[in-house]
Design an enzyme around this catalytic site. Structure first.
Site, PDB file in Angstrom:
ATOM      1  N   GLN A 211      90.210  53.824 100.853  1.00  0.00           N
ATOM      2  CA  GLN A 211      89.612  54.469 100.069  1.00  0.00           C
ATOM      3  C   GLN A 211      89.137  55.911 100.441  1.00  0.00           C
ATOM      4  OE1 GLN A 211      90.030  50.884  97.142  1.00  0.00           O
ATOM      5  NE2 GLN A 211      89.076  52.264  96.262  1.00  0.00           N
ATOM      6  N   PHE A 242      92.337  48.349  94.824  1.00  0.00           N
ATOM      7  CA  PHE A 242      91.364  48.297  93.919  1.00  0.00           C
ATOM      8  C   PHE A 242      90.057  48.148  93.935  1.00  0.00           C
ATOM      9  CE2 PHE A 242      95.492  45.771  94.369  1.00  0.00           C
ATOM     10  CZ  PHE A 242      96.233  46.866  92.870  1.00  0.00           C
ATOM     11  N   ARG A 324      76.259  49.436  87.131  1.00  0.00           N
ATOM     12  CA  ARG A 324      77.114  49.224  85.956  1.00  0.00           C
ATOM     13  C   ARG A 324      77.713  48.184  84.497  1.00  0.00           C
ATOM     14  NH1 ARG A 324      81.750  53.263  84.701  1.00  0.00           N
ATOM     15  NH2 ARG A 324      81.652  54.408  86.300  1.00  0.00           N
ATOM     16  N   PHE A 358      84.573  48.110  88.543  1.00  0.00           N
ATOM     17  CA  PHE A 358      83.546  48.113  89.394  1.00  0.00           C
ATOM     18  C   PHE A 358      81.903  47.937  88.379  1.00  0.00           C
ATOM     19  CE2 PHE A 358      79.734  51.167  91.631  1.00  0.00           C
ATOM     20  CZ  PHE A 358      80.067  51.028  93.059  1.00  0.00           C
ATOM     21  N   THR A 456      78.361  56.574  89.100  1.00  0.00           N
ATOM     22  CA  THR A 456      77.026  56.590  88.627  1.00  0.00           C
ATOM     23  C   THR A 456      75.722  57.431  89.250  1.00  0.00           C
ATOM     24  OG1 THR A 456      76.545  54.303  89.718  1.00  0.00           O
ATOM     25  CG2 THR A 456      77.084  54.664  87.259  1.00  0.00           C
ATOM     26  N   ALA A 525      85.917  54.898  90.648  1.00  0.00           N
ATOM     27  CA  ALA A 525      85.408  54.523  89.508  1.00  0.00           C
ATOM     28  C   ALA A 525      86.341  55.363  88.538  1.00  0.00           C
ATOM     29  CB  ALA A 525      84.476  55.898  89.580  1.00  0.00           C
ATOM     30  N   GLU A 726      90.618  52.016  85.488  1.00  0.00           N
ATOM     31  CA  GLU A 726      89.643  51.425  85.358  1.00  0.00           C
ATOM     32  C   GLU A 726      89.652  50.352  83.540  1.00  0.00           C
ATOM     33  OE1 GLU A 726      86.279  50.847  88.736  1.00  0.00           O
ATOM     34  OE2 GLU A 726      85.913  52.874  87.499  1.00  0.00           O
TER      35      GLU A 726
END
Length: 776
Positions: A211, A242, A324, A358, A456, A525, A726
């Site tokens: 990813q 994922f 998170r 996350f 974030t 995210a 998500e």
């Protein structure tokens, strides 16, 4: 002059935007012809890697005897950490993740050495022959053990709003609770795999299922001791990710590259499923607690939530993941005077990592646990309590981290869903059923989702793109996002086709490559389309403006905004075919290629004051789940689900619907069937499909209604759409709440049952017995 290519027939249909276009590789995937890394033709000299693993969870390495490994049939090379020419530590953010164990063993099954052989079978067999002498040291195998020794991978963090202690002390009703939240195996269909091809002049070509190709590029370069410009990473598609391939795909690419560099041959590293499950991190298990002070009405006055993540042996991404979780302990509710504390505990397990949501799911479930407890304590329906505590003018609109909740859609979503799902009539029917049914109990729950969209880490909120128009009118698009089955490339193609007013058949989205778009962020995210879609749009608009300027000049007109639609470009009363304009522009030496860039505006977070705006916007949704429960066995079934989810102005409603359905089932699996089990020695025992149960087709609710809330995003996202990767995962919390509702019926809905996750039949049966004992 060379002859130009023949013009491609431009589409005459309307824009593909907001249409249910098929996934760009769906037909190939169904036919088995979609190419993954393991399907790629390899050079004749390709050899295969495997790793030798530790047999204890913690200890100091005293000696590594690899004589038998080297003597095994087909073995070409064997390496340890001492053979790495560059960096040994390949941690993504904070130190602590060696490419091969060096000096110390940190978890059971940790790779200690790597072997290269002529075949996969030879490499894997040889890897079992190493003699690793370890002096064992005490292993921390629980959050409790880590807490006792204050073992943390990163410091704790706290955010606060108002004077929690004072308000809580005066609250008429005080409630407390705790919850163990289990982890989750990623169970991607395609396991971890990388192929390294050494090229001339020290260059290295990497094909990997990752990813985050740019991070793979960086770490491979650092391990080899070369500049990033010497390494190219290519990623066409993954068979699922994922989050499990955000950071932890890099290790196998690094090992393949090391062996390829040393031996001058192509090297493939492909993990067997059971080994993949042993050596890669999971969703973080958490142990959380809360204390909430409420008014007699059930309105929250003060809240203290503590979240404690089991991070495994290293930090990996745990700092941001626990953050998170802290950001989402409120879900859609105003917590009053609040204090949120987050701990990052270090244990001797594999380093846990990113997973869909996350950390958000592990935090958000606490909000729903509080709502259920308040409902039972005040004798109200849980939905009534939830609605009473939503962010709004009667409560408050500021989160514990100081961000204002703007454009809150939850009141509307909940109102529409409780009506369309006939919540109150079903509640009455289920309550009556439970009073007369001695063995089978039913449960019902409506739970909302408010999920923040953005990385974030502020610097990750950027993206690049590269767009080429060829002289036959076709377009090639490259961007920094990766395709893992979620339909990102399909949406990107729709964006490019819309911007140029042409058909999808004229757009080709190519493999993600670090030599085309550099310094990319991970596809994570839920930001893949938000970031890369904007970057692609930016590149397309730059080329569009060049074409407009050229066309206006050729007509001796003032350049104004032209219309690109149905294969035509229109300016004032003039019109020309898109491809004809492209060819004329080429002959006039107008550039038909451009890079694009985008960075998310408005976001910031001041860690010192624990306040800011860490998210560009919120995505909302709600789900109603109904379950049946056999109190003699603990077996349960989700029988009906109704979902209404906020997608903004959907770019592709079909893909968004599929994402919502899949995310819900995956979330339901996390909370009901997917149980990670480790032995007393730290060995993962749930390491295959026989011992780890993901939801099957039979677990899908017989009635499964999914509706999209089409409401343009108030923020300037790509075409005012909203992320959908998500947020719907956490709609699965409604199943857990429905199970608790069924259990609560055993006490006449007066007791809030303790039900740690995953709520397997064994755990549910224990909760049944506890509820029956409490009733006695």
């Amino acid at each position: 002059m060379r002859k130009l290519s023949e013009q491609q027939q431009a589409a005459t249909s309307a824009s593909p935007l907001a249409k249910p276009a098929a996934h760009e590789s769906a037909s190939r995937q169904v036919a088995g012809s979609a190419r993954y890394v393991d399907d790629m033709p390899v050079p004749a000299d390709t050899c295969y890697g495997a790793v030798g693993q530790s047999r204890c969870a913690a200890g100091r390495i005293r000696n590594i005897d690899l004589a038998a490994v080297r003597a095994a049939p087909g073995v070409i090379d064997v390496i340890t950490a001492e053979d790495v020419p560059g960096h040994v530590d390949i941690a993504p953010v904070f130190d602590g993740d060696p490419v091969l164990a060096q000096h110390n063993i940190k978890f059971f099954g940790q790779p200690v050495f790597a072997v290269l052989a002529h075949t996969v079978e030879q490499a894997r067999y040889a890897a079992t022959l190493g003699n690793i002498e370890v002096e064992p040291t005490p292993a921390l195998l629980s959050i409790a053990a880590a807490r006792d020794l204050a073992a943390k991978v990163r410091p704790s963090h706290q955010m606060q709003q108002g004077d929690y202690a004072a308000v809580y002390a005066e609250a008429p009703i005080k409630l407390e609770g705790q919850l163990k939240v289990g982890g989750q195996e990623h169970m991607y269909l395609e396991g971890q795999i990388s192929l390294a091809l050494p090229e001339e002049d020290g260059r290295m070509m990497i094909y990997t299922s990752s990813q985050h190709p740019s991070e793979v590029q960086k770490l491979v370069a650092e391990v080899l001791g070369v500049g990033l410009h010497k390494v190219t990473v290519d990623m066409r598609r993954m068979g699922g990710g994922f989050g499990g391939k955000e950071t932890q795909a890099a290790q196998w690419a690094c090992l393949a590259a090391l062996l390829a560099q040393r031996n001058g041959c192509a090297v493939k590293f492909r993990l067997a499923r059971s080994q993949d499950m042993q050596v890669t991190g999971k969703r973080h298990p958490f142990e959380n607690s809360y204390a909430v002070g409420i008014a007699d009405s059930g309105k929250i006055l003060a809240t203290h939530v503590t979240v404690s993540g089991d991070c495994g042996h290293s930090a990996d991404l745990s700092d941001a993941i626990v953050d998170r979780a802290m950001f989402h302990v409120d879900n859609g509710y105003y917590l009053g005077a609040s204090r949120v504390t987050g701990h990052r505990f270090q244990t001797h397990y594999v380093s846990h990592t990113a997973y869909r949501g996350f950390g958000g799911p592990q935090g958000m479930i606490m909000a729903e646990a509080m709502m259920d407890n308040i409902a039972r304590a005040t004798g109200q329906d849980p939905l009534t309590v939830r609605k009473r505590n939503l962010y709004g003018p009667d409560t408050g609109d500021t989160t514990p981290y100081g961000m204002q909740v703007e454009d809150n859609l939850l009141p509307e979503i909940i109102a529409r869903l409780e009506d369309s799902a006939d919540y109150w009539a079903r509640r009455k029917t289920i309550t009556a059923f439970n009073q007369t049914s001695p063995i089978i109990k039913k449960g019902l729950a409506l739970t909302p989702v408010k999920f923040g969209i953005s990385f974030t880490a502020k610097y990750l909120n950027q993206a690049g793109a590269l767009v080429h128009i060829y002289t036959d009118g076709t377009v090639q698009v490259n961007h920094g996002g990766t395709e893992m089955g979620q339909g990102l490339h399909t949406k990107i193609a729709q964006i490019a086709a819309h911007e140029f007013g042409i058909g999808l058949d004229q757009i080709e989205v190519t493999a993600t490559r670090t030599d085309k778009v550099p310094n990319t962020s991970p596809t994570a995210a839920s930001s893949g389309t938000d970031l890369n879609g904007k970057a692609v749009q930016n590149a397309c608009q730059i080329i569009r403006q060049r074409l407009i300027d050229f066309y206006a000049t050729s007509l001796q007109l003032q350049a104004t905004d032209a219309q690109f639609s149905q294969g035509q470009v229109s300016l004032a009363e003039h019109s020309i075919g898109f491809t004809e304009l492209v060819q004329q522009a080429y002959l006039a030496r107008v550039s038909l290629s451009s890079t694009g860039f985008y960075k998310t505006p408005k976001i910031y977070y001041d860690r010192a004051s624990a306040s800011g705006r860490p998210f560009f916007y919120f995505a909302y949704g709600a789900a109603v789940s109904e379950v049946t429960l056999d109190i003699l066995t603990g077996e349960h079934k989700t029988t009906r689900v109704d979902i209404l989810h906020d997608v903004g102005t959907s770019i592709n409603p079909a893909i968004d619907t599929g994402q919502i359905e899949g995310a819900f089932i995956q979330g339901m699996g996390w909370l009901t069937t997917e149980e990670l089990r480790w032995g007393d020695d730290g060995r993962l025992t749930s390491n295959n499909m026989a011992t780890y149960k993901i939801p099957a087709i039979g677990d899908t609710p017989a009635i499964f209604n999914v509706d999209l809330l089409h409401r343009p995003n108030a923020q300037d996202s790509i075409y005012h759409s909203k992320a959908v990767g998500e947020p719907p995962f956490m709609l699965g919390i409604s199943v857990w709440c429905a199970l608790k509702d069924a259990l609560s019926s055993l006490s006449g809905y007066t007791q809030d049952p303790q039900l740690d996750t995953p709520a397997t039949p064994e755990r549910v049966l224990k909760a049944v017995l506890a509820a029956q004992d409490a009733g006695l």
